[in-house]
Scaffold this motif. Sequence first.
Motif, PDB file in Angstrom:
ATOM      1  N   VAL A 172       0.809  -0.903  -0.072  1.00 56.88           N
ATOM      2  CA  VAL A 172       0.118  -0.257  -0.212  1.00 56.88           C
ATOM      3  C   VAL A 172       0.304   1.024  -0.673  1.00 56.88           C
ATOM      4  CG1 VAL A 172      -1.719   1.583   1.261  1.00 56.88           C
ATOM      5  CG2 VAL A 172      -1.777  -1.175   1.243  1.00 56.88           C
ATOM      6  N   ARG A 173       0.998   1.967  -0.664  1.00 56.22           N
ATOM      7  CA  ARG A 173       1.433   3.439  -1.113  1.00 56.22           C
ATOM      8  C   ARG A 173       0.857   5.008  -0.754  1.00 56.22           C
ATOM      9  NH1 ARG A 173       6.069   1.486  -3.063  1.00 56.22           N
ATOM     10  NH2 ARG A 173       6.847   3.548  -3.316  1.00 56.22           N
ATOM     11  N   HIS A 174       0.514   5.603  -0.111  1.00 51.46           N
ATOM     12  CA  HIS A 174       0.147   6.943   0.279  1.00 51.46           C
ATOM     13  C   HIS A 174      -0.043   7.896   0.321  1.00 51.46           C
ATOM     14  CE1 HIS A 174       1.546   6.443   3.921  1.00 51.46           C
ATOM     15  NE2 HIS A 174       1.561   5.424   4.421  1.00 51.46           N
ATOM     16  N   GLY A 175       1.459   8.486   0.629  1.00 47.12           N
ATOM     17  CA  GLY A 175       1.747   9.655   0.689  1.00 47.12           C
ATOM     18  C   GLY A 175       1.256  10.210   2.227  1.00 47.12           C
ATOM     19  N   SER A 176       1.166   9.895   3.421  1.00 52.53           N
ATOM     20  CA  SER A 176       0.539  10.625   4.241  1.00 52.53           C
ATOM     21  C   SER A 176       1.627  10.501   5.390  1.00 52.53           C
ATOM     22  CB  SER A 176      -0.607   9.525   5.117  1.00 52.53           C
ATOM     23  OG  SER A 176      -1.106  10.082   6.233  1.00 52.53           O
ATOM     24  N   SER A 177       1.654  11.601   6.238  1.00 49.81           N
ATOM     25  CA  SER A 177       2.774  12.349   7.392  1.00 49.81           C
ATOM     26  C   SER A 177       1.691  11.680   8.263  1.00 49.81           C
ATOM     27  CB  SER A 177       3.007  13.871   7.384  1.00 49.81           C
ATOM     28  OG  SER A 177       1.528  14.595   7.379  1.00 49.81           O
ATOM     29  N   LEU A 178       0.491  11.119   8.103  1.00 48.50           N
ATOM     30  CA  LEU A 178      -0.014  11.253   9.422  1.00 48.50           C
ATOM     31  C   LEU A 178      -0.810   9.853  10.004  1.00 48.50           C
ATOM     32  CD1 LEU A 178      -1.431  14.289  11.024  1.00 48.50           C
ATOM     33  CD2 LEU A 178       0.175  13.129  11.784  1.00 48.50           C
ATOM     34  N   PRO A 179      -0.443   7.961   9.953  1.00 48.77           N
ATOM     35  CA  PRO A 179      -0.826   6.740   8.464  1.00 48.77           C
ATOM     36  C   PRO A 179      -1.434   6.370   9.929  1.00 48.77           C
ATOM     37  CG  PRO A 179       1.837   6.922   9.073  1.00 48.77           C
ATOM     38  CD  PRO A 179       1.301   8.290   9.734  1.00 48.77           C
ATOM     39  N   LEU A 180      -1.463   6.570  10.741  1.00 51.55           N
ATOM     40  CA  LEU A 180      -1.845   5.203  11.758  1.00 51.55           C
ATOM     41  C   LEU A 180      -3.479   4.871  11.190  1.00 51.55           C
ATOM     42  CD1 LEU A 180      -1.555   4.174  14.235  1.00 51.55           C
ATOM     43  CD2 LEU A 180      -2.400   5.786  15.582  1.00 51.55           C
ATOM     44  N   GLY A 181      -4.091   5.769  10.869  1.00 55.89           N
ATOM     45  CA  GLY A 181      -5.549   5.117  10.014  1.00 55.89           C
ATOM     46  C   GLY A 181      -5.829   4.434   8.955  1.00 55.89           C
ATOM     47  N   ILE A 182      -4.107   4.272   8.002  1.00 58.72           N
ATOM     48  CA  ILE A 182      -4.050   3.445   7.177  1.00 58.72           C
ATOM     49  C   ILE A 182      -3.990   2.812   7.155  1.00 58.72           C
ATOM     50  CG2 ILE A 182      -2.166   3.428   5.103  1.00 58.72           C
ATOM     51  CD1 ILE A 182      -3.408   6.640   4.878  1.00 58.72           C
ATOM     52  N   VAL A 183      -2.768   2.673   8.192  1.00 61.30           N
ATOM     53  CA  VAL A 183      -2.000   1.226   8.853  1.00 61.30           C
ATOM     54  C   VAL A 183      -3.026   0.601   8.857  1.00 61.30           C
ATOM     55  CG1 VAL A 183       0.120   0.201  10.348  1.00 61.30           C
ATOM     56  CG2 VAL A 183       0.130   2.453   8.649  1.00 61.30           C
ATOM     57  N   ARG A 184      -3.689   0.794   9.985  1.00 56.61           N
ATOM     58  CA  ARG A 184      -5.228  -0.041  10.529  1.00 56.61           C
ATOM     59  C   ARG A 184      -6.016  -0.546   9.599  1.00 56.61           C
ATOM     60  NH1 ARG A 184      -6.195   4.232  14.977  1.00 56.61           N
ATOM     61  NH2 ARG A 184      -4.817   3.918  16.674  1.00 56.61           N
ATOM     62  N   ALA A 185      -6.015   0.197   8.239  1.00 61.23           N
ATOM     63  CA  ALA A 185      -6.830   0.213   7.878  1.00 61.23           C
ATOM     64  C   ALA A 185      -6.567  -1.378   6.885  1.00 61.23           C
ATOM     65  CB  ALA A 185      -7.320   0.708   6.903  1.00 61.23           C
ATOM     66  N   LEU A 186      -5.183  -1.213   5.970  1.00 58.72           N
ATOM     67  CA  LEU A 186      -4.677  -2.637   5.131  1.00 58.72           C
ATOM     68  C   LEU A 186      -4.043  -3.247   6.363  1.00 58.72           C
ATOM     69  CD1 LEU A 186      -0.949  -2.800   6.215  1.00 58.72           C
ATOM     70  CD2 LEU A 186      -1.277  -0.486   5.389  1.00 58.72           C
TER      71      LEU A 186
END
Length: 455
Positions: A120-134
Amino acid sequence: MSLLLAGGAPAAPRRRTTAPFGAAVAAAAAGGRLIVQPRMGFPDVPGMLTGLRAVHAAEATTVGTITLDSYTRVGDHASARKALDDRSDLNGFPIVAHGAETTRRMIGEVGAGAGFAIQVRHGSSLPLGIVRALLDAGLDATEGGPVSYCLPYSRTPLAQAVDAWADSCELLADQVEGAHLESFGGCMLGQLCPPSLLVAISLLEGLFFRQHGLRSVSLSYAQGTSFAQDVDAIGALRRLAGEFLGDLQWHVVLYTYMGVFPRTPAGALSLLRDSAVLAAVTGTERLIVKTPAEAHRIPTVADNIHALQEAARAAEDAAGLPPGLLGVDAGTARGDNPVYAEARALVDAVLDLDADVGKALLRAFAKGYLDVPYCLHTDNAQRSRSCIAPDGTLQWLSVGSMPLTAASGAGPRRLRAEDFLDMLSHVQRRYDDAALEELPTDTARTPFPTALAKD
């Protein structure tokens, strides 16, 4: 800063849907195969599934990519959900808005199930929600970092990004054994950053990942303006990784040129193939490609598959050639070169500031010991400048407070706007001019880099 469930018990490991990313790359490298990877992302499930299936079926050794949309990158999941409902355009896959079960089902339909690794590639400086989702979707790999996904892409204070990335690393490490994180440090701003700083930031982010529990990492580097200098840079990065991260599973990932791309199809293909030759002669394990469509429009699935297969063929052709035939000196390729010396000076200066890598990074930027040229983020000192020297290499015009020395005679004492714009289009002009002059461009069959011929 360990992330635990209520009551203090560690979170239960997530059920893995895909192949372990780091292990997949390691297996390909052990077999002498370069992994090629696209950057594609589509908003709806049918489009994303079609892309993943095509990548998996390509005539190359591949891993899949799910690139996220801009709303998800900044945490605006309500807008992403509304765009899905309204069938509005999105520039990537909104993994949070879709939900874990939707993503999990999509991955399961790719065709290989747990045999196909996906990042998963995203570009977020605050990635915790993305990490939980993946993680909830059964994925185990992403990329970024506290510096590389903060300074170029956001107004987020660096201290806030460091904390958020520490939490995200620990969540990955706690929930999936062998979870993989790639530093984006070798791609700062896409171009015009001298290799030593790219190498140093990538290595420092790798150390940050290890400090927060991860055992599988990759370090990035973006193809620059000089084939010979890029060989030195990748050699320096590999040497530093061996010295500092030898207890981890690690590999190097190369990006096809991240700046202004050639406008001619022949020039764009030549640049792509040169990046594959660079990967082959330096022992790079993974290559992230761009397509000949980059200068004109968003690439289609077919564009991406064409680029993957062209890169794979170019790497195969170059792999059988003696490195010396391509101007690669064995000593410099192993890291005994000026890029290593500069990068090591930067790494040592940062690590001397604090035993905690996150705190050391914050102090290094506050003191200007790390200073990204042309980066306007508030936490960047903005005192360094770079230039393209007459030999085509990227050199320091001014170094601010970094423990480096500016190159003498590398460029004009003071950059004007036209000088800066000229540097931005340097690579594009070089490859387009070669194509328009009808110089040999079939480098998929004759793997001698256009960049090497012009250095």
